[in-house]
Motif scaffolding. Structure first.
Motif: not given
Length: 426
Positions: A166-177
């Motif tokens: 997901s993304s929001s206003s310049g930030l990214l949400l990522c999933q690792g292990q």
């Protein structure tokens, strides 16, 4: 770039965007922000540069603060520094840090990062990645390589390989292990979130919610929609960066007929949204924590995307009508019914049978992408991405390398200097 028959063709390829970036330096300097009366660079003339009468009292405490510039001493570089720089994307600003020590300190200051993130809200490009494809790194597709870019499109500054969600206003949400990461790809600042209480799955339905305006500390939320096994219930688990902890919302959703939620999600106007495999849309108000289910009044075969048109969140679909003509349908209102339909010549010949996702051959694609610009509909077909500007009724075409298909996740991205609350840099 010249307009021709209401169409702009931009032939670009993916690059790492390494140029134009210098290592960020920290600064503890504090500056006074000046707020314009209007919005945008065009309103520069509306800034009030007048100074009020000032009476000296004969002591140091009565002297002008260093940051106040009298009108007769105002120079064009001072106007540009205060009132133009916040409207520029991060990559351009990194170049301007070389202008002088003063500009370097100003652009690196936390207050400027807040001003720029609140002011610059233009779509800069897309992060995209194959869903469920091991070893496929994230990539960045810039809409203007000279101005918009990130130093590490693959997000290699994170401690492990990730999938973008997901993304929001310049930030990214990522999933690792086993963990989530929130990062700013422009500054390489990131934070690892604490473990959640529930199991969210391998492709979790999570949304990053961040509003930069009036949020000087850059607080954000992560909302996970979690279907309960063997129960027709979807519960919500919420992470708050302010408390650095997860909690379960007291409100659940019982109205969703199909609990198969697509991974990731989007955030617009204070509400988190998730698509389902049956075209239902699950919504969750972040402030009030109230869930709702919306069912767009569209054909079952059509697939679309949520995007903001004007001040309204709409569901947008696109299909090939005949020859080169594509039809864009915009659904809105409380019942998400058809509000507007427009025919656009995109210059791509394909049959009407290719209009819907499950009829399109494997080497073909027609899909609406999410977009942060309020006047633009984005469609990708084969190896081409089209940007249709509703108000001007013009089309821009972006050619990208590699095959574009529905198994790739595209996240709209704004090239912002926003700070990650509680984060650290590489």
């Amino acid at each position: 770039m010249a307009w021709s028959n209401n169409e702009t063709v931009i032939d670009r390829s993916e690059e790492s965007c390494e140029d134009g970036y210098n290592n960020c330096c920290d600064s503890s300097d504090i500056y006074i922000a000046v707020t314009p009366r209007g919005h945008g660079i065009n309103t520069l003339a509306q800034f009030d540069l007048r100074t009020a009468a000032y009476k000296k009292e004969g002591n140091k405490a009565s002297e002008f603060p260093v940051d106040i510039i009298l009108r007769e001493d105002m120079k064009i570089k001072d106007v540009a520094k205060r009132h133009v720089l916040p409207f520029l994307p991060a990559k351009s600003l990194m170049k301007f840090r070389a202008v002088s020590k003063e500009w370097n300190q100003w652009i690196a200051s936390p207050l400027f990062a807040y001003n720029q993130s609140s002011t610059f809200q233009k779509l800069s490009g897309y992060f995209y990645q194959g869903v469920g494809i091991q070893g496929d790194p994230p990539r960045f597709l810039s809409l203007q390589r000279s101005a918009n870019g990130v130093p590490s499109p693959s997000l290699g500054f994170l401690p492990e390989k990730v999938e973008i969600l997901s993304s929001s206003s310049g930030l990214l949400l990522c999933q690792g292990q086993d963990s989530y990461f929130v990062c700013n790809p422009a500054t390489k600042e990131w934070k690892k979130l604490p473990p959640a209480q529930y199991y969210h799955g391998s492709d979790p339905a999570v949304v990053l919610a961040f509003d930069p305006e009036f949020n000087i500390e850059s607080f954000y939320h992560v909302i996970a929609a979690v279907p309960l096994l063997d129960h027709p219930v979807v519960c919500f688990e919420i992470y708050s960066s302010e408390s650095d902890s997860w909690r379960c919302s007291p409100f659940d959703c019982l109205e969703l007929e199909n609990k198969i939620l697509e991974g990731g999600g989007s955030y617009m106007k204070g509400v988190a949204y998730w698509n389902t495999s049956s075209n239902e849309v699950l919504a969750f108000s972040v402030k009030n924590e109230i869930p709702a289910v919306h069912v767009p009044v569209i054909q079952a075969e059509q697939r679309g995307a949520l995007t903001q048109i004007g001040d309204e969140v709409c569901y947008v679909t696109a299909y090939n009508d005949t020859g080169d003509v594509f039809v864009i349908d915009i659904y809105g209102g409380v019942d998400i019914s058809l509000k507007h339909s427009v025919s656009v010549n995109l210059g791509r010949k394909r049959s009407h049978a290719q209009a819907f996702g499950w009829w399109i051959p494997k080497d073909e694609c027609c899909e609406v992408l999410p977009c942060t610009d309020t006047d633009t509909v984005v469609i990708h077909t084969d190896k081409v991405i089209y940007f249709y500007h509703l108000r001007e009724q013009k089309v821009e075409t972006l050619w990208i390398p590699g095959r574009v298909d529905t198994h790739k996740r595209f996240l709209p991205y704004i090239n912002s200097l926003v700070m990650v609350h509680g984060g650290s840099r590489e």
